[in-house]
Structures are given as C-alpha cells and as structure tokens.
Scaffold this motif. Sequence first.
Motif, mmCIF file in Angstrom:
data_model
loop_
_atom_site.group_PDB
_atom_site.id
_atom_site.type_symbol
_atom_site.label_atom_id
_atom_site.label_comp_id
_atom_site.label_asym_id
_atom_site.label_seq_id
_atom_site.Cartn_x
_atom_site.Cartn_y
_atom_site.Cartn_z
ATOM 1 N N UNK A 184 -17.170 17.221 -9.305
ATOM 2 C CA UNK A 184 -17.756 15.899 -9.575
ATOM 3 C C UNK A 184 -19.051 15.719 -8.783
ATOM 4 N N UNK A 185 -18.996 16.085 -7.508
ATOM 5 C CA UNK A 185 -20.176 15.909 -6.642
ATOM 6 C C UNK A 185 -21.325 16.789 -7.141
ATOM 7 N N UNK A 186 -21.000 18.039 -7.471
ATOM 8 C CA UNK A 186 -22.051 18.962 -7.923
ATOM 9 C C UNK A 186 -22.698 18.441 -9.207
ATOM 10 N N UNK A 187 -21.887 17.926 -10.118
ATOM 11 C CA UNK A 187 -22.444 17.404 -11.375
ATOM 12 C C UNK A 187 -23.368 16.224 -11.098
ATOM 13 N N UNK A 188 -22.936 15.337 -10.192
ATOM 14 C CA UNK A 188 -23.773 14.169 -9.871
ATOM 15 C C UNK A 188 -25.098 14.619 -9.266
ATOM 16 N N UNK A 189 -25.024 15.584 -8.344
ATOM 17 C CA UNK A 189 -26.266 16.054 -7.714
ATOM 18 C C UNK A 189 -27.196 16.677 -8.749
ATOM 19 N N UNK A 190 -26.612 17.445 -9.659
ATOM 20 C CA UNK A 190 -27.456 18.080 -10.683
ATOM 21 C C UNK A 190 -28.097 17.022 -11.581
ATOM 22 N N UNK A 191 -27.377 15.915 -11.785
ATOM 23 C CA UNK A 191 -27.902 14.886 -12.693
ATOM 24 C C UNK A 191 -29.090 14.136 -12.098
ATOM 25 N N UNK A 192 -29.168 14.079 -10.769
ATOM 26 C CA UNK A 192 -30.195 13.202 -10.177
ATOM 27 C C UNK A 192 -31.212 13.932 -9.306
ATOM 28 N N UNK A 193 -31.123 15.261 -9.239
ATOM 29 C CA UNK A 193 -32.088 15.977 -8.385
ATOM 30 C C UNK A 193 -32.686 17.184 -9.108
#
Length: 491
Positions: A184-193
């Motif tokens: 979940x964290x990795x997906x969020x980071x990929x979505x915003x950075x």
Amino acid sequence: MATSDTLYAQIADSLATSIRSGALRRGERMPSVRRVARERNVSLATATQAYRALEDARLVEARPRSGYFVAARPSPIAEPQASRPPLAAQVVDRSTLAAQVLRLAEDPGVISFGAACPSAELFDADRLRRAVTRTALRQRHALARYVHPPGHDDARRAVARHALRLGCTLDPQRLLLTNGCLESIALCLRAVTQPGDVVALESPTYFGFLEILEQLQLKALEIPTDPRHGLSVDALQLALDTQPVKAVVVVPTLSNPLGATMPLAERRRLAQLAAARGLPVIEDAIYHDFAGDDERRRAVRSFDATGHVMLCSSFSKTVAPGLRLGWVDAGRWHARVQRLKATTSGGQSSIVELAVAELLSQPGLEAGLRTLRQRVAQCVDEARELIAASFPAGTSATDPSGGFILWVELPEQVDSMRLYEACLDERIVVAPGMLFSASERYRHCIRLGVGGAWDAAAQRALRRVGEIATDLAQRAAGAPRAPAFHLGMLP
Ligand SMILES: Cc1ncc(COP(=O)(O)O)c(C=O)c1O
C-alpha cells in the motif's frame, strides 16, 4: 550556487559542529540571531531558521528574552532523546543487511529479536485455519475465477467497518485491498512522486520504507522525532518551508522503531498542514490495533477533509500474519493508486480477502486483540527490566505505550554492527540501528522485537546481548574512537 533553502541548513550544520566539538560548551550562550545573520551575510529569517533546526535537534535551547544557549547535558534518564537527523535530504542506500536480519528472524536455529511481528504462538492458528477452510468451502468457485483489484466487495465492507475503530468513515468503494501494508505504501509513493523527489519521514524510521525509497530512487528527508510523541510537526513544517518535499510517510501510532504515539492535537495539525500545502501524507496505521483506546487509535485521516491523507494498513501484525492482506484508501489519488496496483500485482486471492473479512467480523476479535496486547505488554515490561539490569551503564530504552518493539540506545562507543555480529556468533539476532536511517545515524542503537516466545531461552539471550554490549563498551572505552560512519551528514 547555494540557495537560501540550503543556507540555513549549512549554518545549522556548522553551529552543530561547533557544539559537538566542544567549541561551544553546554549551557554557553550562542551567538545572537542578529550576529549570525550579520557574520554569515544572511537574512534574519535564515538565521532564525537555522536556530529552529538546532532547537529541534535539541542542540540548543531558547530562553525567553535571553536568546539561545547550548542545550544542557541530557540527564541519565531511561528514555532516549529526540532524534537529530541530518538537515538535508539523503540519497537512500540500503544494504542487504535488512534482508539478512529478516531471513534470520525466520531461522528456528536462532533466537531472534530482529523481527517486528508477534511470534506465531501468539496467534490462534486453528481459528485462522478454520476461517480459511470455511471460506474455501463456501466460495466454491473462487479459486477458479480470475481476480482483479480493488478486491472483493464483502471484504472491502469488512475493512471499512474495521476502520471505524480508527475514527474514519471510509467508503468501501474507494478501498483497495493489497498484499500488505508495505505494498500500500509503495503504491502511494509511486502515485505521488517521481525519481529524485524528496520524501519526509520519521527519524529513526522503519527500514522497509527506506528500501522502497531506494527502489523508487527517492531521497529521504529525516524529520526529528520524540521517543514518546513521534514526528515533530514543527520540524516538518520547517522542512516544508525550505525543501521541496513531495510526500510524507508517517506512523502516528506506535511507530517503528520508536513505539512513539503522536498526540491527537498533532495529528490534527498534520492533517491541516497537508491540506494547506496540498501535500500527500501517507499514513501507516499498521499498529493502531495495539493501542488500547480510541484516542490513540484515531488516524490522522480522521481529521482530513480534503483527501490529502492516504491511509494504509494491514492485518499482518494483529489478525493473520500469514494471510498478507493489506488495504489503502488513497484519498484524492485513489484512481491512480488503483491503476498502479492493477499493473503491479493484480488482485489477491478472494479466499484470503474473505477469510480475513470473516476473522474481522467474529465476535472474539476484540478479546483476541486485547489478549495479544496484554501478552506483548508483559514481554516488553520484562525485557525493559532485563535491559536495565544487564546492559551497559548509559543505556536508554524506549517505554512504548503499546506494541512489542523496543529501541535501545547504547553508549555512543558501542558499534551496533559489531554487537550484531558478535550476537550472531551466538545465534542471537538483533536489528542494528543503522538500518533505521538513510544517514547511518543510529550506529550505537539497536531495535529489539520482543513479541516472540518470551521463554527462559529468550530471556537468557537478551541478557547475553547486554553482556556482549557491556564488553564492547568497556573495550571501546580505552581504545581510540572509530571514525563515525557518515554520508555527508553532521559529524
Ligand atoms: C510500520 C510498518 N509498516 C509496514 C510494515 C509491513 O507491513 P506488511 O507486512 O503488512 O506489508 C511493517 C512491518 O514491520 C511496519 O513495521
């Protein structure tokens, strides 16, 4: 050319060096803000910012109407001081050490304090097995059907119901089920950075985050933390004023490795900050169920009115470690995160999702969580007593309000890598402190996961870690100090 963004950090760095070298002594008055501004040819605002950074790092103290003073010598209390991460963002460079620590944690031949998960004995394996078997029988065609994100509707509804405990009313339709909190964290980071971006996180922080940052080529900006109250929102605000932070990752309840819990007012401030700056905050709520009361469980997301807080969690630590089910409500980035999930790992088995849903809806859930909390609390109390009795003088250890992770600061001369290796020779695993920072800052610290089998062998092993550390401390005391490990950070 240096920008004003980095100027304040440079000034703070050079003043910090003077303090650490003893050129500026404890209790001594620091040069006034005006003088620093004049001598360094910078604005008053830049000089003030430098002092705020030093204050956050607990190197100086402001005294009303008298200016700044070098902070007094910390009293020999049992808890560690607030963290003092480097002021600049670091390129993350993780070794294979984390993988080795985790692999060894699974090795039945070692006694491991290296993992951050309660041991299997603390879970009712039969209950888990029955939930999976019943689900497989009930969902006769599930294994023959292809699965896509976002996950089974019934499971998403069960997760949304569970999230009420976090003070959050989530729309099941916007929930995405994942292979665990880390996904979940990795997906969020990929979505915003994008590669090269700066991400702010607690210091010390969970090494899993640092590994994701490394893989995504993101820079870690470590934000000072208090061992009890977690992320300093003031320090974060200051960092946002001066650095191009693209996202924040935070564990507000029982952070890893400090076990710190942010006060409610600070959670509210963080949500407000995210909204005011349009800043994605990736909130990791994995340990919330280890907090016994609603207040400490309450998520930053519950204060978020604008969708800037992306809430991530899983059931890996509390309900069913082996089923690996996580979830995320990515707020305004929901659609992007869902697309990324579809192209990264597709969906999970519906059997897994629905088995967890069943476990979440069982009447015994709350009682089971309470028992888990009590059992790990007892391990933590006994481990702290043992540390006080057998670790070298000058050791401090966190006193977390829940969970099973202890952060131990050894005397500075103890190199936790040497301790790690010496312990490994005796088939004992601890997690060396340098894993928890991109700047290799916590070399004299270790993290201990004490949610394992807390039997006589484990207690003997922990006592032995203390004896080895004492031996290393004594040997290092006379010897010339090894050069500090650093990657462009403060000396
Ligand atoms: C803060 C934190 N987040 C996430 C994880 C990993 O969660 P999962 O196993 O659900 O991916 C851990 C595991 O130690 C953790 O400590």
